[in-house]
Write a protein that holds these residues in place. Structure first.
Motif, PDB file in Angstrom:
ATOM      1  N   ASN A  94      -6.486  11.585  -6.463  1.00 29.97           N
ATOM      2  CA  ASN A  94      -6.740  12.759  -7.303  1.00 29.97           C
ATOM      3  C   ASN A  94      -7.698  13.753  -6.661  1.00 29.97           C
ATOM      4  O   ASN A  94      -7.560  14.955  -6.843  1.00 29.97           O
ATOM      5  CB  ASN A  94      -7.302  12.333  -8.659  1.00 29.97           C
ATOM      6  N   GLY A  98      -5.992  17.246  -6.942  1.00 27.77           N
ATOM      7  CA  GLY A  98      -6.311  17.692  -8.286  1.00 27.77           C
ATOM      8  C   GLY A  98      -6.091  16.565  -9.276  1.00 27.77           C
ATOM      9  O   GLY A  98      -5.610  15.494  -8.930  1.00 27.77           O
ATOM     10  N   TYR A  99      -6.417  16.845 -10.495  1.00 29.01           N
ATOM     11  CA  TYR A  99      -6.417  15.775 -11.492  1.00 29.01           C
ATOM     12  C   TYR A  99      -5.318  15.919 -12.541  1.00 29.01           C
ATOM     13  O   TYR A  99      -5.331  15.217 -13.544  1.00 29.01           O
ATOM     14  CB  TYR A  99      -7.801  15.694 -12.141  1.00 29.01           C
ATOM     15  N   SER A 103      -1.417  20.565 -10.946  1.00 30.05           N
ATOM     16  CA  SER A 103      -2.223  20.951  -9.777  1.00 30.05           C
ATOM     17  C   SER A 103      -1.757  20.206  -8.534  1.00 30.05           C
ATOM     18  O   SER A 103      -1.723  20.781  -7.442  1.00 30.05           O
ATOM     19  CB  SER A 103      -3.710  20.722 -10.027  1.00 30.05           C
ATOM     20  N   ILE A 107      -0.691  22.263  -5.238  1.00 29.78           N
ATOM     21  CA  ILE A 107      -1.455  22.030  -4.007  1.00 29.78           C
ATOM     22  C   ILE A 107      -0.563  21.407  -2.936  1.00 29.78           C
ATOM     23  O   ILE A 107      -0.591  21.800  -1.774  1.00 29.78           O
ATOM     24  CB  ILE A 107      -2.685  21.140  -4.294  1.00 29.78           C
TER      25      ILE A 107
END
Length: 136
Positions: A94, A98-99, A103, A107
């Motif tokens: 993550n 991202g989490y 995302s 990304i």
């Protein structure tokens, strides 16, 4: 900078999907991130973890075409993959992607878009989860 593993595989859906599960577990257990390119050969209809095959797939048509049916270890909708296309997968923690799924997809696609740009191919991110070239 973390070390990145890189794989390119061409195989049937059972092999590729088993690999997905193994790679997910390896990264979850602290191993390096992985960028994996896959080619499904023979073609396969892939359904998400929570989908019902009978509701999503015309099974008789798939049999006529001599395609396979497989279930991904992740969610998402039904897709068709075959030797005419290249799939890509990123396995990372993550903190790198991202989490949220949104995302991570955005990304993750940025690297693909930059690589295509270096090859002279104009690409862009199209939500929900596509890298688009020439409207496709």
């Amino acid at each position: 900078m973390r070390e990145l593993r890189f794989l390119v595989e061409r195989n049937n859906q059972a092999y590729i999907l088993a690999g997905e599960e193994a790679l997910l577990l390896s990264v979850a257990n602290g191993y390096q991130p992985i960028l994996r390119f896959v080619i499904f050969d023979p073609p396969a209809v892939l359904i998400g973890y929570h989908q019902a095959v009978e509701q999503e797939v015309n099974i008789e048509e798939v049999k006529k075409r001599d395609w396979e049916i497989g279930r991904r270890p992740t969610g998402g909708g039904t897709i068709i993959m075959g030797p005419w296309q290249l799939g890509w997968e990123i396995y990372a923690s993550n903190d790198l992607l991202g989490y949220t799924p949104e995302s991570a997809i955005k990304i993750g696609s940025e690297g693909v878009i930059r690589a295509l740009d270096k090859l002279g191919i104009k690409a862009s991110f199209r939500p929900k989860n596509d890298v688009e070239v020439n409207g496709r």
